[in-house]
Design a protein around this motif. Structure first.
Motif, PDB file in Angstrom:
ATOM      1  N   SER A  38      26.578  -1.233 -25.348  1.00 31.67           N
ATOM      2  CA  SER A  38      26.806  -0.217 -24.330  1.00 31.67           C
ATOM      3  C   SER A  38      28.292   0.106 -24.274  1.00 31.67           C
ATOM      4  CB  SER A  38      26.313  -0.706 -22.970  1.00 31.67           C
ATOM      5  OG  SER A  38      24.935  -1.023 -23.038  1.00 31.67           O
ATOM      6  N   LEU A  39      28.610   1.284 -23.747  1.00 37.36           N
ATOM      7  CA  LEU A  39      29.992   1.759 -23.700  1.00 37.36           C
ATOM      8  C   LEU A  39      30.870   0.735 -23.001  1.00 37.36           C
ATOM      9  CD1 LEU A  39      31.805   4.154 -24.424  1.00 37.36           C
ATOM     10  CD2 LEU A  39      31.379   5.052 -22.123  1.00 37.36           C
ATOM     11  N   GLY A  40      31.938   0.316 -23.701  1.00 35.58           N
ATOM     12  CA  GLY A  40      32.882  -0.620 -23.102  1.00 35.58           C
ATOM     13  C   GLY A  40      32.386  -2.040 -23.001  1.00 35.58           C
ATOM     14  N   GLN A  41      31.243  -2.300 -23.582  1.00 33.86           N
ATOM     15  CA  GLN A  41      30.679  -3.660 -23.521  1.00 33.86           C
ATOM     16  C   GLN A  41      30.585  -4.251 -24.915  1.00 33.86           C
ATOM     17  OE1 GLN A  41      29.890  -5.166 -20.522  1.00 33.86           O
ATOM     18  NE2 GLN A  41      30.867  -3.325 -19.701  1.00 33.86           N
ATOM     19  N   GLY A  42      30.403  -5.535 -24.944  1.00 31.57           N
ATOM     20  CA  GLY A  42      30.159  -6.202 -26.218  1.00 31.57           C
ATOM     21  C   GLY A  42      28.736  -5.981 -26.666  1.00 31.57           C
ATOM     22  N   LEU A  43      28.379  -6.624 -27.723  1.00 33.20           N
ATOM     23  CA  LEU A  43      27.030  -6.512 -28.233  1.00 33.20           C
ATOM     24  C   LEU A  43      26.123  -7.497 -27.507  1.00 33.20           C
ATOM     25  CD1 LEU A  43      29.022  -5.557 -30.603  1.00 33.20           C
ATOM     26  CD2 LEU A  43      27.053  -5.937 -32.076  1.00 33.20           C
ATOM     27  N   GLU A  44      24.970  -6.997 -27.110  1.00 30.10           N
ATOM     28  CA  GLU A  44      24.004  -7.790 -26.359  1.00 30.10           C
ATOM     29  C   GLU A  44      22.805  -8.070 -27.244  1.00 30.10           C
ATOM     30  OE1 GLU A  44      21.215  -7.088 -22.364  1.00 30.10           O
ATOM     31  OE2 GLU A  44      22.258  -5.441 -23.333  1.00 30.10           O
ATOM     32  N   PHE A  45      22.484  -9.332 -27.466  1.00 31.67           N
ATOM     33  CA  PHE A  45      21.340  -9.713 -28.291  1.00 31.67           C
ATOM     34  C   PHE A  45      20.037  -9.237 -27.648  1.00 31.67           C
ATOM     35  CE2 PHE A  45      18.606 -12.216 -30.913  1.00 31.67           C
ATOM     36  CZ  PHE A  45      17.653 -12.785 -30.074  1.00 31.67           C
ATOM     37  N   LEU A  46      19.149  -8.678 -28.469  1.00 24.87           N
ATOM     38  CA  LEU A  46      17.851  -8.223 -27.978  1.00 24.87           C
ATOM     39  C   LEU A  46      16.703  -9.071 -28.529  1.00 24.87           C
ATOM     40  CD1 LEU A  46      18.267  -4.340 -28.270  1.00 24.87           C
ATOM     41  CD2 LEU A  46      18.521  -5.766 -26.225  1.00 24.87           C
ATOM     42  N   ILE A  47      16.588  -9.143 -29.859  1.00 24.27           N
ATOM     43  CA  ILE A  47      15.443  -9.809 -30.461  1.00 24.27           C
ATOM     44  C   ILE A  47      15.809 -10.272 -31.872  1.00 24.27           C
ATOM     45  CG2 ILE A  47      14.468  -7.660 -31.373  1.00 24.27           C
ATOM     46  CD1 ILE A  47      11.659  -8.800 -30.680  1.00 24.27           C
ATOM     47  N   TYR A  48      15.103 -11.310 -32.339  1.00 22.03           N
ATOM     48  CA  TYR A  48      15.374 -11.908 -33.645  1.00 22.03           C
ATOM     49  C   TYR A  48      14.055 -12.191 -34.352  1.00 22.03           C
ATOM     50  CZ  TYR A  48      16.134 -16.101 -36.608  1.00 22.03           C
ATOM     51  OH  TYR A  48      16.144 -17.029 -37.624  1.00 22.03           O
ATOM     52  N   PHE A  49      13.997 -11.829 -35.630  1.00 25.96           N
ATOM     53  CA  PHE A  49      12.850 -12.124 -36.482  1.00 25.96           C
ATOM     54  C   PHE A  49      13.312 -13.032 -37.624  1.00 25.96           C
ATOM     55  CE2 PHE A  49       9.842  -9.016 -34.860  1.00 25.96           C
ATOM     56  CZ  PHE A  49      10.653  -8.028 -34.314  1.00 25.96           C
ATOM     57  N   GLN A  50      12.491 -14.018 -37.943  1.00 24.68           N
ATOM     58  CA  GLN A  50      12.764 -14.889 -39.080  1.00 24.68           C
ATOM     59  C   GLN A  50      11.459 -15.128 -39.820  1.00 24.68           C
ATOM     60  OE1 GLN A  50      15.229 -16.172 -40.887  1.00 24.68           O
ATOM     61  NE2 GLN A  50      13.652 -17.157 -42.119  1.00 24.68           N
ATOM     62  N   GLY A  51      11.338 -14.516 -40.981  1.00 27.52           N
ATOM     63  CA  GLY A  51      10.161 -14.701 -41.801  1.00 27.52           C
ATOM     64  C   GLY A  51       8.883 -14.423 -41.025  1.00 27.52           C
ATOM     65  N   ASN A  52       7.947 -15.360 -41.115  1.00 25.54           N
ATOM     66  CA  ASN A  52       6.665 -15.214 -40.435  1.00 25.54           C
ATOM     67  C   ASN A  52       6.628 -15.930 -39.091  1.00 25.54           C
ATOM     68  OD1 ASN A  52       5.473 -13.707 -42.559  1.00 25.54           O
ATOM     69  ND2 ASN A  52       5.164 -15.600 -43.712  1.00 25.54           N
ATOM     70  N   SER A  53       7.773 -16.461 -38.665  1.00 23.48           N
ATOM     71  CA  SER A  53       7.817 -17.178 -37.394  1.00 23.48           C
ATOM     72  C   SER A  53       7.719 -16.204 -36.227  1.00 23.48           C
ATOM     73  CB  SER A  53       9.130 -17.967 -37.291  1.00 23.48           C
ATOM     74  OG  SER A  53       9.258 -18.880 -38.352  1.00 23.48           O
ATOM     75  N   ALA A  54       7.313 -16.743 -35.075  1.00 22.17           N
ATOM     76  CA  ALA A  54       7.262 -15.913 -33.871  1.00 22.17           C
ATOM     77  C   ALA A  54       8.681 -15.434 -33.542  1.00 22.17           C
ATOM     78  CB  ALA A  54       6.698 -16.712 -32.704  1.00 22.17           C
ATOM     79  N   PRO A  55       8.851 -14.161 -33.205  1.00 20.12           N
ATOM     80  CA  PRO A  55      10.190 -13.655 -32.910  1.00 20.12           C
ATOM     81  C   PRO A  55      10.751 -14.233 -31.619  1.00 20.12           C
ATOM     82  CG  PRO A  55       8.534 -11.984 -32.441  1.00 20.12           C
ATOM     83  CD  PRO A  55       7.817 -13.105 -33.111  1.00 20.12           C
ATOM     84  N   ASP A  56      12.059 -14.290 -31.554  1.00 16.64           N
ATOM     85  CA  ASP A  56      12.773 -14.675 -30.330  1.00 16.64           C
ATOM     86  C   ASP A  56      13.025 -13.398 -29.543  1.00 16.64           C
ATOM     87  OD1 ASP A  56      15.970 -16.374 -29.641  1.00 16.64           O
ATOM     88  OD2 ASP A  56      14.549 -15.350 -28.333  1.00 16.64           O
ATOM     89  N   LYS A  57      12.273 -13.186 -28.483  1.00 13.69           N
ATOM     90  CA  LYS A  57      12.356 -11.964 -27.692  1.00 13.69           C
ATOM     91  C   LYS A  57      13.184 -12.153 -26.423  1.00 13.69           C
ATOM     92  CE  LYS A  57       7.627 -10.646 -29.025  1.00 13.69           C
ATOM     93  NZ  LYS A  57       6.300 -10.218 -28.524  1.00 13.69           N
ATOM     94  N   SER A  58      13.928 -13.249 -26.361  1.00 12.53           N
ATOM     95  CA  SER A  58      14.571 -13.638 -25.110  1.00 12.53           C
ATOM     96  C   SER A  58      15.585 -12.617 -24.593  1.00 12.53           C
ATOM     97  CB  SER A  58      15.250 -15.001 -25.277  1.00 12.53           C
ATOM     98  OG  SER A  58      16.253 -14.941 -26.284  1.00 12.53           O
TER      99      SER A  58
END
Lengths: 115, 113
Positions: A38-58
């Motif tokens: 977002s404008l003037g902000q750092g990067l904010e983690f949204l979601i992570y995928f790794q292979g066939n594992s369940a994604p990290d949606k935190s």
């Protein structure tokens, strides 16, 4: 080969509409991340995928946000019923898992503007 | 616990000078600290990174100084050049299942010729 590719580069939408953002990671990279800048902000983690594992949606800010990754490659981030506060640059990154360096390679992002 | 605080928000340096950007963290479980450089219209790119088992890492004109006891780390750019003008982000992560990066808010560096 090519780096991380994102499309579209810019997206203007009306409040309440749904949008889909696409990410093509570097070939062979098994890990894929979505961040929001977002404008003037750092990067904010949204979601992570790794292979066939369940994604990290935190990091997803609300249930209007969802993402999928098909065939372990291309990923789509979907925002339903967009709001003005969703306006931001959405960045995708990929990396090779298993390396201690954990280098994440970023795409140029999709700039989303919600009117 | 997950926050990384970065300062200053913006920085103006004369060509040839030293640029210094500082970051502080709370979570002592962080074990990887990268710095990313971002030019307008581009995605961030890894510049240099450090693990907490060393106090300093140098790559060319770029140096990370790491103070584990103070939970602080900084980026030093020696002999700053106009081409270094960009936004710099510090970050931290837990090298584990997710490896997600927790970013600082960024520093906009302008190097004047």
């Amino acid at each position: 080969g090519a780096g991380v590719s994102q499309s579209p580069s810019n997206k203007v939408t009306e409040k309440g509409k749904d949008v889909e953002l696409r990410c093509d990671p570097i070939s062979g990279h098994t890990a894929l991340y979505w961040y929001r800048q977002s404008l003037g902000q750092g990067l904010e983690f949204l979601i992570y995928f790794q292979g066939n594992s369940a994604p990290d949606k935190s990091g997803l800010p609300s249930d209007r946000f969802s993402a999928e990754r098909t065939g372990g490659s291309v990923s789509t981030l979907t925002i339903q019923r967009t709001q003005q506060e969703d306006s931001a640059v959405y960045l995708c990154a990929s990396s090779i898992r298993g390396l201690a360096k954990n280098i994440q390679y970023f795409g140029a992002g999709t700039r989303l503007s919600v009117l | 616990q997950q926050q990384v605080k970065q300062s200053p928000q913006s920085l103006i340096v004369q060509k040839g000078g030293i640029s210094i950007i500082n970051c502080a963290y709370e979570n002592t479980a962080f074990d990887y600290f990268p710095w990313y450089q971002q030019f307008p219209g581009k995605g961030p790119a890894l510049l240099i990174a450090i693990r907490p088992d060393v106090s300093e890492k140098k790559e060319g004109r770029f140096t990370i100084s790491f103070n584990k006891s103070a939970k602080q780390f900084s980026l030093h750019i020696m002999d700053s050049q106009p081409g270094d003008s960009a936004t710099y982000f510090c970050a931290a992560s837990l090298l584990g299942a997710t490896n997600k990066l927790i970013f600082g808010t960024g520093t906009l560096l302008a190097v004047q010729p």
